[in-house]
Motif scaffolding. Structure first.
Motif: not given
Lengths: 84, 308
Positions: B70-82, B90-100
């Motif tokens: 596993t790798v935990q991904i976090q986005n604390v910046g104002a820019g969207v991290c995809t 990479v599959n997900t039921s959510a979005t892969l574009a992480l807002k702040q």
């Protein structure tokens, strides 16, 4: 009917105008000779005298007609019977 | 603590145990990134935290991670991290574009296939994108896009989400009322039609609407001729829609005042502003007709838009 309208009738007995409200500015001359505001105001001041004269004349005309009928031996009821 | 391969008899230090405990509790060492980043094998078991003002990506490639990593991904910046599938899927039921402040766990099912589990489900799974969007559902949460102005939300089983925005039916209703009065005494002493001054304007909301016209005016013939008449007509714009030419019929040779009422249904077939008005004139033989409009007894026009 107010004096404004009666004065209009005195000045233009054959009509030919449209008026809105009771001010000179509301008069629109369509099929008659226009008159000025001063002329209208003068007529407005003369209206009462003119009306009295008209009423007197009407009474005199009526009395003259009644005299003519009497001379002929007729009455107003005779004229009604004739449908006049 | 990055993923370790322990050997028999290995003695762990206190620092290693603390780090291992943090990782087990969902925390662990963080590799802070400020630019787009491609995951490496050493990221297994760690937190990759993006902190950038502009848009960034985290790319996932194959043959770096084992199944179960596993790798935990976090986005604390104002820019969207995809999170971007490089050579891995990479599959997900959510979005892969992480807002702040969005985050989630990248779990590897195999060396080449990862699943991103968003930890902020309420936000990261939102399908809403536009002002006025609604949250809908079929078998999954889905977006119901905002409709057009004045539309209403309508149940419709034929729609994938069971709802649609639609223009409301206008049938059989009074959609609007316009009330107008005119209080100026008006005279016409000509044989040509002139405006009475009474007018009302309505803008139908639907071009199939009818307009119910209810009008009242007090009319006066001043002629001493008993055969004098009054003529009145109703116009929509410049179009004649009603005309009466034999009003104030009486054998009385003098001033005659009466009320005139007109109720009629018109079909303007437009959604443009539409003006109704009345005109009047002498009918026959008379020099003067008046509209007895006063402050206490005004001429009245009421327009009702009736839905078709």
């Amino acid at each position: 009917m107010n004096k404004f309208l009666k004065t209009l009738e005195m000045l233009r007995p054959e009509g030919g105008y449209v008026s809105r409200g009771f001010e000179y500015e509301g008069i629109e001359f369509i099929d008659c000779e226009p008159f000025t505001k001063a002329e209208f105001e003068a007529a407005l001041n003369q209206y009462d005298a003119w009306k009295a004269e008209q009423d007197s004349k009407a009474i005199a005309d009526k009395e003259a007609a009644q005299a003519k009928l009497a001379a002929l031996g007729l009455t107003a009821n005779d004229l009604k019977a004739l449908g006049l | 603590m990055a993923k370790q391969t322990f050997t028999t008899g290995q003695v762990l230090t206190a620092a290693q145990m603390t780090s291992l405990q943090q990782t087990a509790m969902g925390g662990g060492s963080t590799t802070a990134k400020t630019t787009s980043y491609v995951l490496v094998a050493a990221d297994a078991g760690t937190v990759v935290q993006m902190n950038a003002a502009g848009a960034t990506t985290i790319t996932v490639n194959t043959a770096l991670f084992a199944a179960g990593d596993t790798v935990q991904i976090q986005n604390v910046g104002a820019g969207v991290c995809t999170i971007t599938a490089g050579t891995a899927t990479v599959n997900t039921s959510a979005t892969l574009a992480l807002k702040q402040y969005d985050a989630g766990t990248l779990y590897f099912n195999s060396t080449s296939a990862a699943i991103f589990f968003a930890t902020d489900a309420a936000d990261s799974t939102s399908p809403l994108t536009t002002k006025g969007d609604l949250y809908g559902f079929s078998t999954l949460d889905a977006r119901i896009p905002i409709g057009s102005n004045n539309q209403v939300l309508t149940a419709d089983s034929a729609q994938a989400l069971g709802l649609k925005w639609a223009t409301p039916s206008a049938g059989g209703k009074v959609l609007q009322v316009v009330y107008a009065t005119y209080t100026t005494y008006t005279r016409n002493s000509t044989s040509t039609y002139a405006d009475t001054g009474l007018t009302a304007t309505i803008t139908p909301s639907v071009n199939t609407s009818k307009v119910l016209i209810m009008m009242y005016q007090q009319i006066d013939k001043s002629s001493n001729d008993a055969s004098n008449r009054i003529a009145i007509k109703m116009l929509r714009g410049s179009t004649l829609i009603n005309e009466n030419v034999d009003l104030a019929r009486t054998d009385y040779a003098g001033e005659t005042v009466q009320g005139y009422t007109l109720n009629m249904l018109d079909s303007p077939a437009t959604t443009s502003a539409t003006t109704y008005k009345t005109q009047f004139k002498n009918g026959v033989n008379g020099p003067i007709v008046d509209m007895y409009n006063t402050a206490n007894g005004p001429a009245i026009m009421i327009l009702l838009e009736i839905g078709a």
